[in-house]
Design a protein around this motif. Structure first.
Motif, PDB file in Angstrom:
ATOM      1  N   LEU A  52       1.203  -1.082   0.276  1.00  0.00           N
ATOM      2  CA  LEU A  52      -0.201   0.500  -0.025  1.00  0.00           C
ATOM      3  C   LEU A  52       1.098   1.536  -0.041  1.00  0.00           C
ATOM      4  O   LEU A  52       0.681   2.253  -0.687  1.00  0.00           O
ATOM      5  CB  LEU A  52      -0.795  -0.247   1.189  1.00  0.00           C
ATOM      6  N   ASN A  53       2.120   1.169   0.750  1.00  0.00           N
ATOM      7  CA  ASN A  53       2.990   2.197   0.579  1.00  0.00           C
ATOM      8  C   ASN A  53       3.797   2.540  -0.870  1.00  0.00           C
ATOM      9  O   ASN A  53       3.488   3.922  -0.807  1.00  0.00           O
ATOM     10  CB  ASN A  53       3.574   2.031   1.915  1.00  0.00           C
ATOM     11  N   GLU A  54       3.629   1.078  -0.916  1.00  0.00           N
ATOM     12  CA  GLU A  54       4.282   1.443  -2.471  1.00  0.00           C
ATOM     13  C   GLU A  54       3.398   1.998  -3.696  1.00  0.00           C
ATOM     14  O   GLU A  54       4.467   3.079  -4.635  1.00  0.00           O
ATOM     15  CB  GLU A  54       5.300  -0.126  -3.239  1.00  0.00           C
ATOM     16  N   VAL A  55       2.352   1.430  -3.517  1.00  0.00           N
ATOM     17  CA  VAL A  55       1.933   1.756  -4.354  1.00  0.00           C
ATOM     18  C   VAL A  55       1.302   3.592  -4.189  1.00  0.00           C
ATOM     19  O   VAL A  55       1.295   4.210  -5.638  1.00  0.00           O
ATOM     20  CB  VAL A  55       0.089   1.253  -4.311  1.00  0.00           C
ATOM     21  N   THR A  67       2.396   0.372 -14.825  1.00  0.00           N
ATOM     22  CA  THR A  67       2.746  -1.106 -15.050  1.00  0.00           C
ATOM     23  C   THR A  67       3.329  -1.139 -13.742  1.00  0.00           C
ATOM     24  O   THR A  67       3.080  -2.379 -13.208  1.00  0.00           O
ATOM     25  CB  THR A  67       3.566  -1.178 -15.862  1.00  0.00           C
ATOM     26  N   LYS A  68       3.894  -1.037 -12.237  1.00  0.00           N
ATOM     27  CA  LYS A  68       4.219  -0.924 -11.775  1.00  0.00           C
ATOM     28  C   LYS A  68       3.414  -0.848 -10.405  1.00  0.00           C
ATOM     29  O   LYS A  68       2.946  -1.223  -9.595  1.00  0.00           O
ATOM     30  CB  LYS A  68       4.894   0.576 -10.897  1.00  0.00           C
ATOM     31  N   VAL A  73      -0.647  -3.357  -6.317  1.00  0.00           N
ATOM     32  CA  VAL A  73      -1.814  -4.322  -6.785  1.00  0.00           C
ATOM     33  C   VAL A  73      -2.609  -5.790  -7.113  1.00  0.00           C
ATOM     34  O   VAL A  73      -2.991  -6.200  -6.524  1.00  0.00           O
ATOM     35  CB  VAL A  73      -3.088  -3.722  -8.198  1.00  0.00           C
ATOM     36  N   HIS A  74      -1.513  -6.372  -7.727  1.00  0.00           N
ATOM     37  CA  HIS A  74      -1.385  -7.552  -7.529  1.00  0.00           C
ATOM     38  C   HIS A  74      -1.266  -8.375  -6.878  1.00  0.00           C
ATOM     39  O   HIS A  74      -1.827  -9.481  -6.972  1.00  0.00           O
ATOM     40  CB  HIS A  74      -0.838  -7.914  -9.620  1.00  0.00           C
ATOM     41  N   GLN A  75      -0.210  -8.129  -6.272  1.00  0.00           N
ATOM     42  CA  GLN A  75       0.330  -8.989  -5.497  1.00  0.00           C
ATOM     43  C   GLN A  75      -0.925  -9.092  -4.111  1.00  0.00           C
ATOM     44  O   GLN A  75      -0.528  -9.881  -3.655  1.00  0.00           O
ATOM     45  CB  GLN A  75       1.780  -8.618  -4.682  1.00  0.00           C
ATOM     46  N   LEU A  76      -1.124  -7.698  -3.583  1.00  0.00           N
ATOM     47  CA  LEU A  76      -2.042  -7.648  -3.122  1.00  0.00           C
ATOM     48  C   LEU A  76      -3.234  -8.069  -3.005  1.00  0.00           C
ATOM     49  O   LEU A  76      -3.536  -8.679  -2.094  1.00  0.00           O
ATOM     50  CB  LEU A  76      -2.586  -5.670  -2.685  1.00  0.00           C
ATOM     51  N   LYS A  77      -3.741  -8.087  -3.824  1.00  0.00           N
ATOM     52  CA  LYS A  77      -5.169  -9.444  -4.754  1.00  0.00           C
ATOM     53  C   LYS A  77      -4.661 -10.668  -4.343  1.00  0.00           C
ATOM     54  O   LYS A  77      -5.312 -11.188  -3.908  1.00  0.00           O
ATOM     55  CB  LYS A  77      -5.078  -8.512  -6.135  1.00  0.00           C
ATOM     56  N   GLY A  78      -3.188 -10.871  -4.673  1.00  0.00           N
ATOM     57  CA  GLY A  78      -2.923 -12.583  -4.584  1.00  0.00           C
ATOM     58  C   GLY A  78      -2.971 -12.627  -2.875  1.00  0.00           C
ATOM     59  O   GLY A  78      -3.355 -13.656  -2.345  1.00  0.00           O
ATOM     60  N   SER A  79      -2.374 -11.599  -2.338  1.00  0.00           N
ATOM     61  CA  SER A  79      -2.141 -12.865  -0.935  1.00  0.00           C
ATOM     62  C   SER A  79      -3.489 -12.257   0.017  1.00  0.00           C
ATOM     63  O   SER A  79      -4.215 -12.954   1.267  1.00  0.00           O
ATOM     64  CB  SER A  79      -1.146 -10.937  -0.206  1.00  0.00           C
ATOM     65  N   SER A  80      -4.404 -10.973  -0.031  1.00  0.00           N
ATOM     66  CA  SER A  80      -5.637 -10.855   0.121  1.00  0.00           C
ATOM     67  C   SER A  80      -6.645 -12.123  -0.450  1.00  0.00           C
ATOM     68  O   SER A  80      -7.517 -12.271   0.706  1.00  0.00           O
ATOM     69  CB  SER A  80      -6.468  -9.730  -0.040  1.00  0.00           C
ATOM     70  N   SER A  81      -6.808 -12.621  -1.477  1.00  0.00           N
ATOM     71  CA  SER A  81      -7.276 -14.100  -1.498  1.00  0.00           C
ATOM     72  C   SER A  81      -7.001 -14.938  -0.378  1.00  0.00           C
ATOM     73  O   SER A  81      -7.646 -15.730  -0.605  1.00  0.00           O
ATOM     74  CB  SER A  81      -7.214 -14.292  -3.001  1.00  0.00           C
ATOM     75  N   CYS A  92      -9.318  -4.506  -5.468  1.00  0.00           N
ATOM     76  CA  CYS A  92      -8.192  -4.767  -6.027  1.00  0.00           C
ATOM     77  C   CYS A  92      -8.149  -5.408  -7.628  1.00  0.00           C
ATOM     78  O   CYS A  92      -7.745  -4.444  -8.937  1.00  0.00           O
ATOM     79  CB  CYS A  92      -6.915  -5.565  -5.755  1.00  0.00           C
ATOM     80  N   ILE A  93      -9.335  -6.010  -7.875  1.00  0.00           N
ATOM     81  CA  ILE A  93      -9.275  -6.212  -9.412  1.00  0.00           C
ATOM     82  C   ILE A  93     -10.463  -5.126 -10.082  1.00  0.00           C
ATOM     83  O   ILE A  93      -9.517  -4.659 -11.285  1.00  0.00           O
ATOM     84  CB  ILE A  93     -10.810  -7.761  -9.198  1.00  0.00           C
ATOM     85  N   PHE A  94     -11.101  -4.029  -9.589  1.00  0.00           N
ATOM     86  CA  PHE A  94     -11.258  -2.683  -9.793  1.00  0.00           C
ATOM     87  C   PHE A  94     -10.431  -1.381 -10.323  1.00  0.00           C
ATOM     88  O   PHE A  94      -9.882  -1.213 -11.143  1.00  0.00           O
ATOM     89  CB  PHE A  94     -12.276  -2.109  -9.314  1.00  0.00           C
ATOM     90  N   PHE A  95      -9.170  -1.886  -9.594  1.00  0.00           N
ATOM     91  CA  PHE A  95      -8.160  -1.033  -9.067  1.00  0.00           C
ATOM     92  C   PHE A  95      -7.150  -1.296  -9.901  1.00  0.00           C
ATOM     93  O   PHE A  95      -6.795  -0.646 -10.869  1.00  0.00           O
ATOM     94  CB  PHE A  95      -7.690  -1.245  -8.393  1.00  0.00           C
ATOM     95  N   ARG A  96      -6.876  -3.163 -10.249  1.00  0.00           N
ATOM     96  CA  ARG A  96      -6.184  -3.161 -11.206  1.00  0.00           C
ATOM     97  C   ARG A  96      -6.379  -2.326 -12.847  1.00  0.00           C
ATOM     98  O   ARG A  96      -6.324  -2.159 -13.984  1.00  0.00           O
ATOM     99  CB  ARG A  96      -5.897  -4.702 -11.948  1.00  0.00           C
ATOM    100  N   ASN A  97      -8.208  -2.868 -13.381  1.00  0.00           N
ATOM    101  CA  ASN A  97      -8.746  -2.480 -14.237  1.00  0.00           C
ATOM    102  C   ASN A  97      -8.428  -0.228 -14.787  1.00  0.00           C
ATOM    103  O   ASN A  97      -8.480  -0.679 -15.531  1.00  0.00           O
ATOM    104  CB  ASN A  97     -10.345  -2.572 -14.240  1.00  0.00           C
ATOM    105  N   TYR A  98      -8.870   0.011 -13.919  1.00  0.00           N
ATOM    106  CA  TYR A  98      -8.425   1.126 -14.159  1.00  0.00           C
ATOM    107  C   TYR A  98      -6.904   2.133 -14.229  1.00  0.00           C
ATOM    108  O   TYR A  98      -6.538   2.787 -14.749  1.00  0.00           O
ATOM    109  CB  TYR A  98      -9.016   2.056 -12.537  1.00  0.00           C
ATOM    110  N   CYS A  99      -5.915   1.224 -13.308  1.00  0.00           N
ATOM    111  CA  CYS A  99      -4.565   0.691 -13.815  1.00  0.00           C
ATOM    112  C   CYS A  99      -3.991   0.650 -15.095  1.00  0.00           C
ATOM    113  O   CYS A  99      -3.734   1.618 -16.265  1.00  0.00           O
ATOM    114  CB  CYS A  99      -3.742   0.082 -12.869  1.00  0.00           C
ATOM    115  N   GLU A 100      -5.303  -0.430 -15.340  1.00  0.00           N
ATOM    116  CA  GLU A 100      -4.898  -0.621 -17.242  1.00  0.00           C
ATOM    117  C   GLU A 100      -5.343   0.640 -18.533  1.00  0.00           C
ATOM    118  O   GLU A 100      -4.696   0.607 -19.109  1.00  0.00           O
ATOM    119  CB  GLU A 100      -5.821  -1.866 -17.590  1.00  0.00           C
ATOM    120  N   ASP A 101      -6.391   1.345 -17.865  1.00  0.00           N
ATOM    121  CA  ASP A 101      -6.448   2.790 -18.130  1.00  0.00           C
ATOM    122  C   ASP A 101      -6.217   3.306 -17.902  1.00  0.00           C
ATOM    123  O   ASP A 101      -6.674   4.205 -18.730  1.00  0.00           O
ATOM    124  CB  ASP A 101      -8.361   2.719 -17.444  1.00  0.00           C
TER     125      ASP A 101
END
Length: 145
Positions: A52-55, A67-68, A73-81, A92-101
């Motif tokens: 979260l601090n890095e984001v 991309t970074k 966020v992808h790492q956070l999504k995995g550990s949260s899961s 995090c799934i929504f967050f990743r979509n916004y990163c892509e956009d």
């Protein structure tokens, strides 16, 4: 001993209120490794706060490296899961979509929502562990999961 029974009942009710996957994590704990869940969740707390601090730092840059941000966020999504923090995972799934956009405004909103949900999960799990410690300190045992 009534206080132990009351604490055990409170623990059972509280555990039920937690996410289903967390219960699956608890089932992996056994007598040979009684601190398994606490260790895994502690690592989750450390890792999540770092991510979260890095984001936050990445999103504060003049030129955002989406991309970074997405990788964190992808790492956070995995550990949260893995610990059953479903709300954090879904955000995090929504967050990743916004990163892509490359949508900085929505990324910042998502970051705030993720922080709120992460804090709720952390508080619930810390309360759970405190209840377990109180039961053990009172001479009781933790009900089978």
């Amino acid at each position: 001993m009534d206080s132990v029974v009351q604490l055990q009942r409170q623990l059972a009710d509280y555990t039920t209120s937690l996410y289903n996957e967390f219960t699956q994590l608890q089932q992996l704990q056994d007598e040979s490794n009684p601190e398994f869940v606490v260790e895994v969740v502690s690592l989750f707390f450390e890792d999540s706060e770092r991510l979260l601090n890095e984001v936050t730092t990445a999103l504060d840059q003049q030129s955002v490296d989406f991309t970074k941000v997405d990788a964190h966020v992808h790492q956070l999504k995995g550990s949260s899961s893995s610990i059953g923090a479903q709300r954090v995972q879904k955000l995090c799934i929504f967050f990743r979509n916004y990163c892509e956009d490359h949508n900085i405004e929505e990324c910042l909103k998502c970051l705030q929502q993720v922080r709120i949900e992460y804090t709720l999960v952390k508080n619930k799990l810390q309360t759970l562990f405190k209840l377990e410690q109180q039961i053990l300190a009172a001479g009781g045992s933790i009900p089978t999961r």
